[in-house]
Design a protein around this motif. Structure first.
Motif, PDB file in Angstrom:
ATOM      1  N   THR A  45       0.850  -1.189   0.000  1.00  0.00           N
ATOM      2  CA  THR A  45       0.000   0.000   0.000  1.00  0.00           C
ATOM      3  C   THR A  45       0.887   1.241   0.000  1.00  0.00           C
ATOM      4  N   ILE A  46       0.629   2.132  -0.946  1.00  0.00           N
ATOM      5  CA  ILE A  46       1.399   3.375  -1.058  1.00  0.00           C
ATOM      6  C   ILE A  46       0.461   4.555  -0.801  1.00  0.00           C
ATOM      7  N   GLY A  47       0.788   5.338   0.212  1.00  0.00           N
ATOM      8  CA  GLY A  47       0.024   6.542   0.517  1.00  0.00           C
ATOM      9  C   GLY A  47       0.787   7.765   0.057  1.00  0.00           C
ATOM     10  N   TYR A 116      -5.071   3.687   5.999  1.00  0.00           N
ATOM     11  CA  TYR A 116      -4.776   2.525   5.162  1.00  0.00           C
ATOM     12  C   TYR A 116      -3.489   1.823   5.593  1.00  0.00           C
ATOM     13  N   PRO A 118      -0.098   2.617   5.278  1.00  0.00           N
ATOM     14  CA  PRO A 118       0.764   2.436   4.107  1.00  0.00           C
ATOM     15  C   PRO A 118       2.113   1.805   4.429  1.00  0.00           C
TER      16      PRO A 118
END
Length: 417
Positions: A45-47, A116, A118
């Motif tokens: 996951t990339i924020g 999320y 990240p």
């Protein structure tokens, strides 16, 4: 995919803009194709906290093509383009933010990205990184690292590391050749004047333009101003940069002296109170003030307002401050980043952001392939070279290669005569 944006129905217009920039970002498109095959971000996951406009959405789509779940929010409440965020949501990105957020809403959206949890963060100004460290340290255990793309953000992060407060590795994308030589110089120079000229409809030729700060952004602004026919004055605190500006052909002097001549002042230092206090007493009637630094602290609006007897919005993004002696001083875009927050601000050209976002994408990949301790890391010269070669190829430019003998000569210390 989830989102909290202005209007999802704006997506068709945003998709047209994204298709346009994709055509002008061939390096990133090449990397996207590579990522589609190799999937380096599978399960990651990339924020991100970036200026939400078509070019950054294209970066998000590139990371998504590599297998990532991408969550995006804006780093400036005035730079978000609502049709671009709608298109991003339609294309499967998790989008949070809209034009004109309040400060409270801005931080709510940052926290929604962090919800999320990240693995990687891509930041512009280090707000997301700072928020994790200060208010949500529980996320640090999972966080593999971050990428930061601004001078301002790198300054903050180096200070955090010096104080022993930085707990993750951060790629200093801003300090890469393909970022500061092109984005900071050619991108900032062009986009700053694009926005100012669109907002004011004033001629630059023949005007005296004062550029505060002669870092790479300041260099680009000064160069572009000179190219448009301006008489450029530079102000600096760094003696080496001041000397460089002088030898580049510009006049160099203290801020208060420069303000007496200025028709247009552009700050680009990354510091606060560049124009503040008594400085406003020296500004001549009709002068325009604009900021191209990341935060709206370079021109002290409170000090300006206190010295004015009246202030009036005379045009979108132009506020007039009438001083006690009758002089009128104009502030553009509320002192915010004029090339993005202004009404006519579109940010840097797509061809320039093609290079910066290619570096972001490859730096994010590096965070997954190396075991890195907390710190601020320079990108590899080999990555800069890869991106430069890709860009030259898309431009149809060929260059020479060293011969075997030349390579041997350049790598030998005993070269003889």
């Amino acid at each position: 995919m989830t989102y909290d944006i202005k209007d999802i129905n704006l997506a068709p217009e945003g998709e047209k803009k994204i298709k346009w920039v994709q055509r002008h970002m061939p390096v990133l498109e090449t990397i996207k194709k590579e990522f589609m095959e190799t999937k380096p971000f599978e399960g990651i996951t990339i924020g991100s906290c970036l200026h939400l406009e078509p070019k950054t959405i294209n970066l998000g789509l590139t990371l998504q093509a590599g297998g990532a779940e991408v969550v995006m929010t804006g780093c400036n409440p005035l730079s978000t383009q609502d049709d671009a965020t709608a298109a991003g949501a339609k294309l499967g990105l998790n989008m949070y933010g809209w034009t004109g957020e309040t400060n409270e809403e801005y931080y709510e959206q940052l926290n929604k990205v962090l919800d999320y949890e990240p693995d990687i963060v891509i930041d512009d100004g280090a707000d997301l990184i700072f928020l994790i460290h200060k208010e949500r340290p529980e996320l640090l255990e999972k966080l593999r690292g971050a990428c930061e793309e601004t001078t301002t953000g790198i300054h903050r992060l180096k200070s955090m590391f010096k104080d022993g407060e930085l707990k993750i590795p951060v790629m200093a994308v801003n300090d890469s050749y393909m970022k500061y030589l092109f984005d900071n110089r050619y991108g900032t120079g062009q986009s700053t004047f694009d926005s100012i000229m669109g907002t004011t409809n004033t001629v630059i030729a023949g005007q005296t333009v004062v550029v505060c700060g002669y870092g790479w952004c300041g260099r680009g602004i000064a160069m572009r101003g000179e190219g448009l026919g301006a008489n450029v004055i530079v102000t600096e605190v760094d003696p080496i940069r001041a000397l460089e500006a002088k030898m580049d052909g510009y006049r160099v002097m203290p801020v208060q002296n420069a303000l007496k001549e200025a028709d247009l002042v552009i700050t680009a230092t990354g510091n606060r109170d560049i124009i503040s206090g008594d400085d406003f007493k020296y500004i001549k009637d009709g002068c325009l003030l604009a900021n191209s630094g990341h935060f709206n602290v370079e021109i002290n609006e409170d000090d300006l307002a206190k010295q004015a007897i009246a202030r009036e919005n005379i045009k979108p993004d132009i506020e007039a401050f009438t001083m006690k002696d009758g002089r009128i001083v104009y502030l553009l875009a509320g002192g915010r980043l004029v090339n993005l927050a202004g009404q006519y601000g579109q940010g840097h050209p797509a061809e320039i952001m093609d290079l910066s976002f290619a570096m972001q994408a490859l730096s994010a990949k590096r965070l997954l392939t190396e075991d890195m301790k907390p710190g601020v890391y320079k990108t590899r010269d080999s990555t800069d070279e890869k991106i430069a070669r890709l860009k030259l190829k898309t431009m149809g430019v060929k260059i020479d290669n060293l011969t075997e003998e030349q390579e041997k000569y350049m790598n030998s210390w005993d070269v003889g005569t």
